[in-house]
Design an enzyme around this catalytic site. Structure first.
Site, short mmCIF file in Angstrom:
data_model
loop_
_atom_site.label_atom_id
_atom_site.label_comp_id
_atom_site.label_asym_id
_atom_site.label_seq_id
_atom_site.Cartn_x
_atom_site.Cartn_y
_atom_site.Cartn_z
N HIS A 1 26.65 54.23 34.39
CA HIS A 1 27.52 54.31 33.23
C HIS A 1 28.56 55.41 33.42
CE1 HIS A 1 23.75 52.61 31.32
NE2 HIS A 1 24.65 51.72 30.95
N GLY B 1 30.36 46.93 34.42
CA GLY B 1 29.82 47.07 35.76
C GLY B 1 29.62 45.74 36.47
N GLU B 2 29.86 45.73 37.76
CA GLU B 2 29.66 44.53 38.56
C GLU B 2 28.19 44.20 38.77
OE1 GLU B 2 31.86 44.84 42.17
OE2 GLU B 2 33.81 44.72 41.17
N LYS B 3 27.29 45.14 38.47
CA LYS B 3 25.86 44.81 38.59
C LYS B 3 25.51 43.62 37.71
CE LYS B 3 22.47 46.95 36.52
NZ LYS B 3 21.64 45.81 35.98
N GLN C 1 27.74 38.44 33.60
CA GLN C 1 28.24 38.93 32.32
C GLN C 1 29.72 39.30 32.43
OE1 GLN C 1 26.07 41.89 29.70
NE2 GLN C 1 27.54 43.26 30.66
#
Length: 258
Positions: A34, A145-147, A151
């Site tokens: 974050h 975030g790309e994680k 999404q």
């Protein structure tokens, strides 16, 4: 740094922010991943808004809503360190003043695959709350975030398809030195499970190196305690999800086009 908990407090504080205004949306339990989002946004925007809200719409009946970590005081400390101007940390009834919404955002066919297939209704809940928070915070820029790659892709599609005047930007996954993708749910893992969880990143790396999902599946086969949900190749990425003990983790790895 101002902290708003009501719509009225948010509107008053938002009115005084210099543009362009960026938003980073979280469910709290903030970590270095974050912080990477916040620092990127801080560097590229005139003002920075952080939202902290554990969204009940994206949790299934057997999922971890009640035990999801809530660490507001330490989250606010990290927000100050990262230069956040305004934190919006509303209660459930502030975001959903009329109860759970009857009208929700439909994620479309891609939202019914992978995470959407394993967690029915998940992306309806995600996109609905993101859309609501977009309306309340009125950002020019938004960072995710790309994680959570599926999404991110769906949020970008929603912004495009609904003509929202927001530039949605992805930020690369932040990992531990041994490769584990940072996640608020990592804190659920026992030391043994923490070691087992490394199979997710190993499987992705193996699949990407070989150009074949089977190579990643072979890595999972070496750690039978981890229960694979999926490992697929789509959108120039390998994406995976698996249960490590009682904790469900996701990860992905981009690959260059030939």
């Amino acid at each position: 740094m101002k902290v708003a908990t009501t719509r009225e407090e948010l509107a008053a504080a938002r009115a005084g922010l210099a543009g362009p205004v960026a938003v980073v949306m979280t469910m709290g339990a903030l970590h270095a991943g974050h912080a990477a989002l916040l620092r990127r946004a801080r560097a590229e925007a005139g003002s920075l808004v952080l939202t902290i809200f554990v969204n009940p719409l994206q949790f299934g009946p057997a999922e971890d809503f009640d035990r999801y970590p809530r660490t507001l005081e330490t989250d606010l400390e990290l927000a100050r360190e990262c230069g956040v101007d305004l934190v919006f940390a509303p209660a459930r009834e502030v975001v959903y003043p009329h109860g759970e919404p009857g009208v929700r955002v439909d994620p479309g066919p891609f939202g019914e695959r992978l995470e959407g297939a394993s967690r029915p209704g998940f992306f309806h809940g995600v996109l609905t709350v993101v859309n609501k928070l977009f309306q309340l915070t009125r950002p020019d820029l938004a960072y995710f975030g790309e994680k959570d790659f599926q999404q991110l892709t769906l949020i970008q599609a929603m912004v495009r398809d609904f003509d929202l005047p927001i530039d949605v930007r992805g930020v690369p996954t932040v990992r531990e030195p041994d490769g584990l993708a940072l996640s608020s749910r990592n804190r659920y893992l026992s030391p043994v499970e923490r070691e087992q969880a490394l199979v997710l990143s190993r499987a992705l790396a193996a699949a990407a190196a070989a150009g074949d999902v089977e190579a990643g599946l072979a890595e999972y086969a070496k750690v039978p305690e981890v229960k694979l949900d999926y490992l697929v190749h789509t959108h120039d990425r390998y994406l995976t999800a698996a249960w490590v003990g009682g904790t469900r983790l996701i990860d992905n790895l981009g690959v260059d086009r030939p």
